[in-house]
Structure formats: C-alpha cells, structure tokens
Design a protein around this motif. Structure first.
Motif, PDB file in Angstrom:
ATOM      1  N   PRO A 166       0.798  -1.233   0.000  1.00 61.01           N
ATOM      2  CA  PRO A 166       0.000   0.000   0.000  1.00 61.01           C
ATOM      3  C   PRO A 166       0.827   1.278   0.000  1.00 61.01           C
ATOM      4  CG  PRO A 166      -0.875  -1.578   1.590  1.00 61.01           C
ATOM      5  CD  PRO A 166       0.441  -2.129   1.116  1.00 61.01           C
ATOM      6  N   ASP A 167       2.078   1.198   0.506  1.00 56.51           N
ATOM      7  CA  ASP A 167       2.897   2.409   0.565  1.00 56.51           C
ATOM      8  C   ASP A 167       3.699   2.642  -0.714  1.00 56.51           C
ATOM      9  OD1 ASP A 167       4.534   0.216   0.962  1.00 56.51           O
ATOM     10  OD2 ASP A 167       5.768   1.179   2.489  1.00 56.51           O
ATOM     11  N   ARG A 168       3.594   1.735  -1.682  1.00 52.72           N
ATOM     12  CA  ARG A 168       4.209   1.947  -2.993  1.00 52.72           C
ATOM     13  C   ARG A 168       3.183   2.612  -3.902  1.00 52.72           C
ATOM     14  NH1 ARG A 168       8.752  -1.473  -3.635  1.00 52.72           N
ATOM     15  NH2 ARG A 168       9.835  -1.391  -1.617  1.00 52.72           N
ATOM     16  N   LEU A 169       3.541   3.741  -4.476  1.00 46.48           N
ATOM     17  CA  LEU A 169       2.574   4.562  -5.194  1.00 46.48           C
ATOM     18  C   LEU A 169       2.865   4.602  -6.690  1.00 46.48           C
ATOM     19  CD1 LEU A 169       2.302   7.536  -2.672  1.00 46.48           C
ATOM     20  CD2 LEU A 169       0.983   5.404  -2.732  1.00 46.48           C
ATOM     21  N   TYR A 170       1.788   4.759  -7.478  1.00 42.87           N
ATOM     22  CA  TYR A 170       1.881   4.688  -8.930  1.00 42.87           C
ATOM     23  C   TYR A 170       1.007   5.775  -9.551  1.00 42.87           C
ATOM     24  CZ  TYR A 170       3.551   0.137  -7.425  1.00 42.87           C
ATOM     25  OH  TYR A 170       4.232  -0.856  -6.778  1.00 42.87           O
ATOM     26  N   ASN A 171       1.161   5.952 -10.848  1.00 41.02           N
ATOM     27  CA  ASN A 171       0.392   6.965 -11.568  1.00 41.02           C
ATOM     28  C   ASN A 171      -1.042   6.488 -11.790  1.00 41.02           C
ATOM     29  OD1 ASN A 171       2.560   8.851 -11.942  1.00 41.02           O
ATOM     30  ND2 ASN A 171       3.382   7.487 -13.519  1.00 41.02           N
ATOM     31  N   SER A 172      -1.981   7.306 -11.367  1.00 40.76           N
ATOM     32  CA  SER A 172      -3.395   7.000 -11.576  1.00 40.76           C
ATOM     33  C   SER A 172      -3.849   7.580 -12.901  1.00 40.76           C
ATOM     34  CB  SER A 172      -4.241   7.599 -10.446  1.00 40.76           C
ATOM     35  OG  SER A 172      -5.614   7.562 -10.767  1.00 40.76           O
ATOM     36  N   PRO A 173      -4.737   6.892 -13.618  1.00 41.13           N
ATOM     37  CA  PRO A 173      -5.246   7.449 -14.877  1.00 41.13           C
ATOM     38  C   PRO A 173      -6.249   8.588 -14.679  1.00 41.13           C
ATOM     39  CG  PRO A 173      -6.304   5.353 -14.414  1.00 41.13           C
ATOM     40  CD  PRO A 173      -5.233   5.527 -13.383  1.00 41.13           C
ATOM     41  N   VAL A 174      -6.770   8.743 -13.463  1.00 43.14           N
ATOM     42  CA  VAL A 174      -7.819   9.752 -13.263  1.00 43.14           C
ATOM     43  C   VAL A 174      -7.462  10.800 -12.216  1.00 43.14           C
ATOM     44  CG1 VAL A 174      -9.668   8.266 -14.077  1.00 43.14           C
ATOM     45  CG2 VAL A 174      -9.077   8.248 -11.659  1.00 43.14           C
ATOM     46  N   TYR A 190     -10.579  -0.197 -13.712  1.00 41.68           N
ATOM     47  CA  TYR A 190     -11.704  -1.134 -13.814  1.00 41.68           C
ATOM     48  C   TYR A 190     -13.029  -0.375 -13.913  1.00 41.68           C
ATOM     49  CZ  TYR A 190     -14.419  -5.376 -12.601  1.00 41.68           C
ATOM     50  OH  TYR A 190     -15.279  -6.454 -12.592  1.00 41.68           O
ATOM     51  N   SER A 191     -13.196   0.649 -13.104  1.00 41.72           N
ATOM     52  CA  SER A 191     -14.467   1.384 -13.096  1.00 41.72           C
ATOM     53  C   SER A 191     -14.634   2.226 -14.356  1.00 41.72           C
ATOM     54  CB  SER A 191     -14.579   2.254 -11.839  1.00 41.72           C
ATOM     55  OG  SER A 191     -13.528   3.194 -11.757  1.00 41.72           O
ATOM     56  N   PHE A 192     -13.552   2.838 -14.834  1.00 41.86           N
ATOM     57  CA  PHE A 192     -13.676   3.673 -16.031  1.00 41.86           C
ATOM     58  C   PHE A 192     -13.738   2.849 -17.311  1.00 41.86           C
ATOM     59  CE2 PHE A 192     -12.963   7.202 -13.263  1.00 41.86           C
ATOM     60  CZ  PHE A 192     -13.476   8.299 -13.933  1.00 41.86           C
ATOM     61  N   ILE A 193     -13.216   1.640 -17.309  1.00 42.02           N
ATOM     62  CA  ILE A 193     -13.423   0.763 -18.469  1.00 42.02           C
ATOM     63  C   ILE A 193     -14.904   0.410 -18.575  1.00 42.02           C
ATOM     64  CG2 ILE A 193     -13.125  -1.640 -19.208  1.00 42.02           C
ATOM     65  CD1 ILE A 193     -10.974   0.123 -20.323  1.00 42.02           C
ATOM     66  N   HIS A 194     -15.565   0.219 -17.447  1.00 39.31           N
ATOM     67  CA  HIS A 194     -17.014   0.032 -17.479  1.00 39.31           C
ATOM     68  C   HIS A 194     -17.686   1.240 -18.130  1.00 39.31           C
ATOM     69  CE1 HIS A 194     -16.394  -3.353 -14.735  1.00 39.31           C
ATOM     70  NE2 HIS A 194     -17.695  -3.625 -14.798  1.00 39.31           N
ATOM     71  N   ILE A 195     -17.251   2.434 -17.747  1.00 33.43           N
ATOM     72  CA  ILE A 195     -17.816   3.650 -18.328  1.00 33.43           C
ATOM     73  C   ILE A 195     -17.567   3.702 -19.831  1.00 33.43           C
ATOM     74  CG2 ILE A 195     -17.478   6.156 -18.476  1.00 33.43           C
ATOM     75  CD1 ILE A 195     -17.177   6.235 -15.478  1.00 33.43           C
ATOM     76  N   PRO A 224      -8.171   8.312 -23.618  1.00 36.63           N
ATOM     77  CA  PRO A 224      -6.725   8.442 -23.368  1.00 36.63           C
ATOM     78  C   PRO A 224      -6.330   8.054 -21.954  1.00 36.63           C
ATOM     79  CG  PRO A 224      -7.770  10.601 -23.569  1.00 36.63           C
ATOM     80  CD  PRO A 224      -8.780   9.596 -24.003  1.00 36.63           C
ATOM     81  N   LYS A 225      -7.209   8.272 -21.003  1.00 36.92           N
ATOM     82  CA  LYS A 225      -6.914   7.887 -19.625  1.00 36.92           C
ATOM     83  C   LYS A 225      -6.801   6.366 -19.501  1.00 36.92           C
ATOM     84  CE  LYS A 225      -9.347  11.909 -17.718  1.00 36.92           C
ATOM     85  NZ  LYS A 225      -8.147  12.598 -17.216  1.00 36.92           N
ATOM     86  N   MET A 226      -7.654   5.660 -20.211  1.00 40.05           N
ATOM     87  CA  MET A 226      -7.636   4.203 -20.134  1.00 40.05           C
ATOM     88  C   MET A 226      -6.403   3.607 -20.808  1.00 40.05           C
ATOM     89  SD  MET A 226     -10.156   3.274 -18.255  1.00 40.05           S
ATOM     90  CE  MET A 226      -9.397   4.611 -17.298  1.00 40.05           C
ATOM     91  N   LYS A 227      -5.903   4.252 -21.832  1.00 40.74           N
ATOM     92  CA  LYS A 227      -4.662   3.788 -22.452  1.00 40.74           C
ATOM     93  C   LYS A 227      -3.497   3.912 -21.478  1.00 40.74           C
ATOM     94  CE  LYS A 227      -5.829   4.970 -27.255  1.00 40.74           C
ATOM     95  NZ  LYS A 227      -5.427   5.806 -28.410  1.00 40.74           N
TER      96      LYS A 227
END
Length: 267
Positions: A166-174, A190-195, A224-227
């Motif tokens: 949990p303390d390792r952080l990454y780039n979020s698409p949103v 996962y949620s935005f692919i549904h969208i 573009p966010k999903m890519k």
C-alpha cells in the motif's frame, strides 16, 4: 472456495459472475453493508431491487445537495442501461440496492457528474442526477467499485489478488495531482473501463447528432486515460495466482474496449 476469477473481469451475459460475487460476499469480512435508517422504502428501480434514499446527516459532499428521490433522470438512466447494456442493467440490481440521488448546488457543466460509494456502506451509491447520460455512467462506475470490494480489493489495500504494498505509489489514470496505491489504480481502471464500454454502446444507440456529439465527448475524455492506466498496471502490478487470472482476463477486455472506442472516434 473455487472461483473462476476470469469470469469476474467483465460482465457476463449469462449472469454467472453475479453468482460468484454473492459467493465472495458471504466470505468477505471487510464489507460492512449499508443499513437504511428510513423505513418503508420502496425499491422502484432495476427490477424492484434498488430504492432511493435521502442523504444521511453524516455525509457531506461539498457543493452537492439532495435531489428528489423520484427525479425523472433516474428512470431515464435506467432505461439507457436496459437498452444499451442489458447484462449490466441486470447486474446492477444484484450488486447495488440503494441509490442516494444528489445534485449540484450551483452552476455546472452539462455532463458534469459526481458520485461515490464506500466499502463501509456496501450496497449504497451516491450520484448526481442532472443528466441521464452522466448518471448512467456514474451507476456503472460505482457498481464496478462494489465488485472489486467484493473481491477483497479495497481502494487503499487488498486482502487478496493484488500484492503491491500500500505504501508503494503509482500513476493514476484519473487522479493526476498525486500518485496512488496500485489497488486505487486498479479501481480507477476497472471502473472507467465500465464507463468507456457503456459510452461505446450508447454511441450506437443515440438518435440525434447532438446526442452523438455528447457521447463522443465522453469517449474522448475517458479513452486516453484508459490507455495510460492500462500500461501503468501492466508494468507494475503484482498478483497472486488468482489475481493473475483476473488481471489477464481484464487486460483482454480493456484492450477490446479501447479498440472499440478508437474505432468509434474514427467514424
């Protein structure tokens, strides 16, 4: 407990994933179900599985106020889901049981939307209702979060499937102003692919050029966010054996949805 994790990567036409989600929920100790304090609620939506509830006094969404529980856009959004994506219309009533309709206090953009759900209030979704397109998006978005909660994947950490610390952080698409745990990145993807899948289906169903432009704008925002998000997860996610089954199946669905969306933008 034997689970075919691949089935949970995308909504299934035969409803087999709904049975697995119910099975997972019976063994999930993180989940705390929402218990309405109001009596006599009528479940009017999604095959009489979803009731609208007023916002609770302990909930404070900045800039939002309660909307009418019989707001016409709720029925319109449900009709869109039933027409465009019947599998998800059916699934929503299995996963979510309470909707708290909200609206913006002041001026807002036509398709601006705000929604939320919490692992500690499982089964309850908050969503703004000013436009049926954005409300339908919000419903599938929050339902997707619920599905990950059922699998043991929270926003900040996971009990199974995802092994990243949990303390390792990454780039979020949103969320672009700060990095997030891998579990949060997966929730976003996962949620935005549904969208995005909903918007592609909606694009094929709308009747007017104006509606088509509105949906095209929604696709242009999310695609573009999903890519970016998909590549971030592929590069950095760590999973157990079950998580590998789930994530590989999700990659295939996400790639297919992105390809559909790209084709739509080229029309």
């Amino acid at each position: 407990m034997s689970i075919d994790w691949k089935i949970l990567a995308k909504p299934q036409a035969d409803g087999s994933d709904n049975k697995l989600f119910r099975q997972l929920l019976r063994n999930n100790r993180r989940i705390r179900y929402y218990r309405p304090v109001h009596h006599g609620l009528v479940k009017r939506y999604f095959n009489q599985c979803v009731a609208c509830v007023p916002v609770g006094p302990s909930v404070d969404f900045d800039g939002l106020v309660s909307a009418r529980r019989n707001h016409s856009n709720i029925a319109k959004a449900e009709k869109l889901l039933r027409r465009c994506w019947p599998d998800v219309h059916q699934q929503f009533g299995h996963i979510v049981h309470y909707l708290c309709p909200m609206q913006h206090r002041g001026q807002h953009q036509l398709l601006q939307s705000c929604s939320g759900c919490f692992e500690a209030n499982y089964g309850l979704v908050y969503a703004t209702v000013e436009h049926p397109f954005s409300l339908a998006e919000a419903l599938v978005h929050e339902m997707a979060h619920h599905k990950l909660f059922a699998m043991g994947i929270g926003i900040e950490s996971a009990e199974a499937l995802v092994l990243n610390r949990p303390d390792r952080l990454y780039n979020s698409p949103v969320i672009l102003d700060r990095k997030r745990p891998m579990t949060a990145v997966i929730h976003a993807q996962y949620s935005f692919i549904h969208i995005l899948q909903l918007d592609v289906m909606l694009y094929e169903q709308v009747n007017t050029a104006q509606e088509r432009r509105l949906v095209q704008n929604l696709i242009d925002y999310t695609l573009p966010k999903m890519k970016v998000g998909l590549e971030e997860i592929k590069q950095h996610v760590k999973t157990d054996h079950a998580g590998k089954q789930f994530i590989n199946a999700f990659y295939r669905w996400a790639e297919d949805v992105i390809e559909q969306a790209e084709h739509t933008t080229q029309q």
